[in-house]
Each structure stands twice: as structure tokens, then as C-alpha cells.
Design an enzyme around this catalytic site. Sequence first.
Site, PDB file in Angstrom:
ATOM      1  N   ARG A 153       9.777   9.755   7.798  1.00  0.00           N
ATOM      2  CA  ARG A 153       9.474  10.104   6.519  1.00  0.00           C
ATOM      3  C   ARG A 153      11.274  11.281   7.269  1.00  0.00           C
ATOM      4  O   ARG A 153      11.322  11.657   7.871  1.00  0.00           O
ATOM      5  CB  ARG A 153       8.662  11.017   6.685  1.00  0.00           C
ATOM      6  CG  ARG A 153       7.527  10.117   6.598  1.00  0.00           C
ATOM      7  CD  ARG A 153       6.278  10.935   6.269  1.00  0.00           C
ATOM      8  NE  ARG A 153       4.975  10.804   6.179  1.00  0.00           N
ATOM      9  CZ  ARG A 153       3.767  10.000   6.806  1.00  0.00           C
ATOM     10  NH1 ARG A 153       4.810  10.255   8.027  1.00  0.00           N
ATOM     11  NH2 ARG A 153       3.227   9.442   6.381  1.00  0.00           N
ATOM     12  N   LYS A 177       3.062  13.770   9.834  1.00  0.00           N
ATOM     13  CA  LYS A 177       1.538  14.424   8.424  1.00  0.00           C
ATOM     14  C   LYS A 177       0.004  14.703   9.637  1.00  0.00           C
ATOM     15  O   LYS A 177      -0.220  13.269   9.952  1.00  0.00           O
ATOM     16  CB  LYS A 177       1.118  13.575   7.222  1.00  0.00           C
ATOM     17  CG  LYS A 177       2.109  13.462   6.422  1.00  0.00           C
ATOM     18  CD  LYS A 177       1.692  12.744   4.789  1.00  0.00           C
ATOM     19  CE  LYS A 177       3.355  13.366   3.775  1.00  0.00           C
ATOM     20  NZ  LYS A 177       2.592  12.650   2.807  1.00  0.00           N
ATOM     21  N   HIS A 249      14.201   7.736   1.133  1.00  0.00           N
ATOM     22  CA  HIS A 249      12.332   8.239   0.769  1.00  0.00           C
ATOM     23  C   HIS A 249      13.570   6.098  -0.030  1.00  0.00           C
ATOM     24  O   HIS A 249      12.679   4.852   1.289  1.00  0.00           O
ATOM     25  CB  HIS A 249      12.140   8.574  -1.268  1.00  0.00           C
ATOM     26  CG  HIS A 249      10.785   8.388  -0.310  1.00  0.00           C
ATOM     27  ND1 HIS A 249       9.869   8.378   0.794  1.00  0.00           N
ATOM     28  CD2 HIS A 249       9.791   7.371  -1.185  1.00  0.00           C
ATOM     29  CE1 HIS A 249       8.624   8.175   0.685  1.00  0.00           C
ATOM     30  NE2 HIS A 249       8.601   7.757  -0.277  1.00  0.00           N
ATOM     31  N   ARG A 252      13.784   4.181   3.598  1.00  0.00           N
ATOM     32  CA  ARG A 252      12.649   4.787   4.815  1.00  0.00           C
ATOM     33  C   ARG A 252      11.563   3.060   3.733  1.00  0.00           C
ATOM     34  O   ARG A 252      10.854   1.924   4.815  1.00  0.00           O
ATOM     35  CB  ARG A 252      11.473   6.070   4.013  1.00  0.00           C
ATOM     36  CG  ARG A 252      10.296   5.155   4.731  1.00  0.00           C
ATOM     37  CD  ARG A 252       9.135   6.966   4.419  1.00  0.00           C
ATOM     38  NE  ARG A 252       8.049   6.504   4.197  1.00  0.00           N
ATOM     39  CZ  ARG A 252       6.904   7.152   5.821  1.00  0.00           C
ATOM     40  NH1 ARG A 252       6.996   6.914   6.431  1.00  0.00           N
ATOM     41  NH2 ARG A 252       5.818   6.618   5.177  1.00  0.00           N
ATOM     42  N   HIS A 275       1.271   5.887   7.319  1.00  0.00           N
ATOM     43  CA  HIS A 275       0.098   5.778   6.647  1.00  0.00           C
ATOM     44  C   HIS A 275      -1.595   5.998   7.191  1.00  0.00           C
ATOM     45  O   HIS A 275      -1.934   5.021   7.897  1.00  0.00           O
ATOM     46  CB  HIS A 275       0.490   5.074   5.916  1.00  0.00           C
ATOM     47  CG  HIS A 275       1.403   5.399   4.136  1.00  0.00           C
ATOM     48  ND1 HIS A 275       1.642   3.447   3.961  1.00  0.00           N
ATOM     49  CD2 HIS A 275       2.302   5.794   4.465  1.00  0.00           C
ATOM     50  CE1 HIS A 275       3.363   4.290   3.238  1.00  0.00           C
ATOM     51  NE2 HIS A 275       3.316   4.663   3.425  1.00  0.00           N
ATOM     52  N   TYR A 284       3.843  -2.555  -1.216  1.00  0.00           N
ATOM     53  CA  TYR A 284       4.881  -2.716  -0.484  1.00  0.00           C
ATOM     54  C   TYR A 284       3.654  -5.391  -0.909  1.00  0.00           C
ATOM     55  O   TYR A 284       4.458  -5.846  -0.313  1.00  0.00           O
ATOM     56  CB  TYR A 284       4.660  -3.182   0.602  1.00  0.00           C
ATOM     57  CG  TYR A 284       5.577  -1.852   1.005  1.00  0.00           C
ATOM     58  CD1 TYR A 284       6.152  -1.718   0.731  1.00  0.00           C
ATOM     59  CD2 TYR A 284       4.640  -0.881   1.454  1.00  0.00           C
ATOM     60  CE1 TYR A 284       7.043  -0.672   0.873  1.00  0.00           C
ATOM     61  CE2 TYR A 284       5.613   0.793   1.600  1.00  0.00           C
ATOM     62  CZ  TYR A 284       6.766   0.656   1.263  1.00  0.00           C
ATOM     63  OH  TYR A 284       7.559   1.798   1.195  1.00  0.00           O
TER      64      TYR A 284
END
Length: 307
Positions: A153, A177, A249, A252, A275, A284
Site C-alpha cells: 500500500r 492495516k 494504487h 499495486r 488482504h 482479480y
Amino acid sequence: MRSGARIEAFLEMMSAERGAADNTLASYRRDLEDAAGHIGDLAGADPAAIRAYLGDIAARGFAPSSQARRLSALRQFYKFLYAEGLRPDDPTGTLDSPKKGRALPKIMSEAETGRLLDRAAAEAADASVGDSARIAARRMQALVEVLYATGLRVSELVGLPLTVALRDERFFIVRGKGSKERVVPLSAKAREAMRLWLVERGRVPAWAESLFLFPAASESGHLPRQVFARELKGLAARAGIAAAKISPHVLRHAFASHLLQNGADLRAVQQLLGHSDISTTQIYTHVLEERLVRLVNDHHPLAVDGH
């Protein structure tokens, strides 16, 4: 108290107790007055009436996101009425939010990504530029090589600690995160770009004490993400790629898409991207579907002439 008066009481509460901004209050007012115009007695509406209203705005062509916003306003309104004892139930409790379609990410082709990286390398190797331009070019080369090699990120990238480059290892741990840690790879090209950047970084005395790989005179102490995003668009334009097509982004996404196109497993890409839920990574799946079609067309014994 009629519906109009109850809407006003709700808006007063949102302003006084929640500190809602004027734009937010105006949005709530529009949504609730539109619902009242369709339902009539909004304060006394039952689930069937609200469901009919939601069906009406869907028929009017409102996007799922707009439908969800209207339902959210109604939920807040009825939660207020229930809390104030103005009605004994919440009629939105059994209603499902409209399904939002997940937009496909913007994708750069491998050829475009190659052009971007080649342009960054060429600018970094240009001996004819001054010190500040050379430093900026070496930093950009390191940023794009590391981003494309890791899929970080942008906040993780610009905030990387200096120790990542000093160790010169093929993998490093990043805290993402929710303070969750994950292991990400570093390609040989990314490690070399960081090594060259360290040389330039070491020539700036003001950065000597910084613990960040990409220090800057900013509030955070490292390169702001907005600055990187702006400079990345400039690099893209010089590489002949539309600036509107690229962002940190997007790079990424390119990392993830190109891995999948070349045979990577979706679960592995999920872990590399950080994730927590594979449903996030499943944007994807169109890449996987294209790969499976190609696999069948190329290798199935009944496929004729690749069709």
C-alpha cells in the site's frame, strides 16, 4: 408530531449531538424528504412501505451505492425515533442493503509497467542533471521498483524504515492495516534500486538521523503519499503513459494482476497484498478467468486452432 417535524428533530439531533456537517445534514434532508414524498407517513411506515420505496428508486435508475445511502439515512432516522420512544420498532431492521458491484481495478499491462520502470532507471542514470534532480530520480526509481516488487500500500511504501534497505535481504516484514504483519518479497532490481538510493540519501546531511527510508521535511517525517503520487504521474507522462491511468494504487494492482497472469495462486496473492479476507482479492478473478480460458484453448485436446 408529523413526519416533517420528526425529520427536523432528527436533523437537530445529528447537528447538536453528532456534529454532522452542513453537507451531511442537507443530504439526510433530501433523502428523507424524498422518502416521505413517496411513502407519505414516513415516521409510521412499515417494512413493506420502505421496501416498496427502495424498489421505486431502483426502478428510477439509482445506482446501488445511491440506494444504499438512502437506506442508511432511513436506518439512522428510525434508530433515532426508536431511541426517543417515538415508535416501538425499527422497520429497516429486516431490510438488506442493495448489492454494490465491485469495480474492476485499473490495470497496467506488463509492457506499460516495463516502460515505466525503464524510464525511471534511465532518468536515475542520467549524469547530466544537477544534484537535486539526480536525488529525486534515484528516489523515484527506488519507489517504483519496490512498489512493483512488493505490492505494498502507498502508506506502507512511503513509511518504510531505513532498516529494510540496510539489510539487503530478499524478504522483509511489513506492518499493515490493523498492525498485522506480513512477509513481502524484494526482487534483485528492487534491492539494487534501494542500494543506489541509499548512496544518494547519504549525501543529504539533513536525513542522516532519519529512521525512514524515504525521509522528508514533512509532519510525518517521511515522503508524503501525495507527493509520490504526483511525481509518479509525471514519470508516467514522460514514459508515454497517460497520467490519468496511473497512481500508486494502480501499480499495486499491476503487481497482483501480473502475478496471477503468470500462474500465481489467489491465496498467495491475498497474503502478499495483506488482504484479511479473500473476497477483497477476488476482484482479480477476471484475470484468473482469462488465464483459464487461455489454458483450455491452448492445451485441451478438443480445442481446434486455439478456439
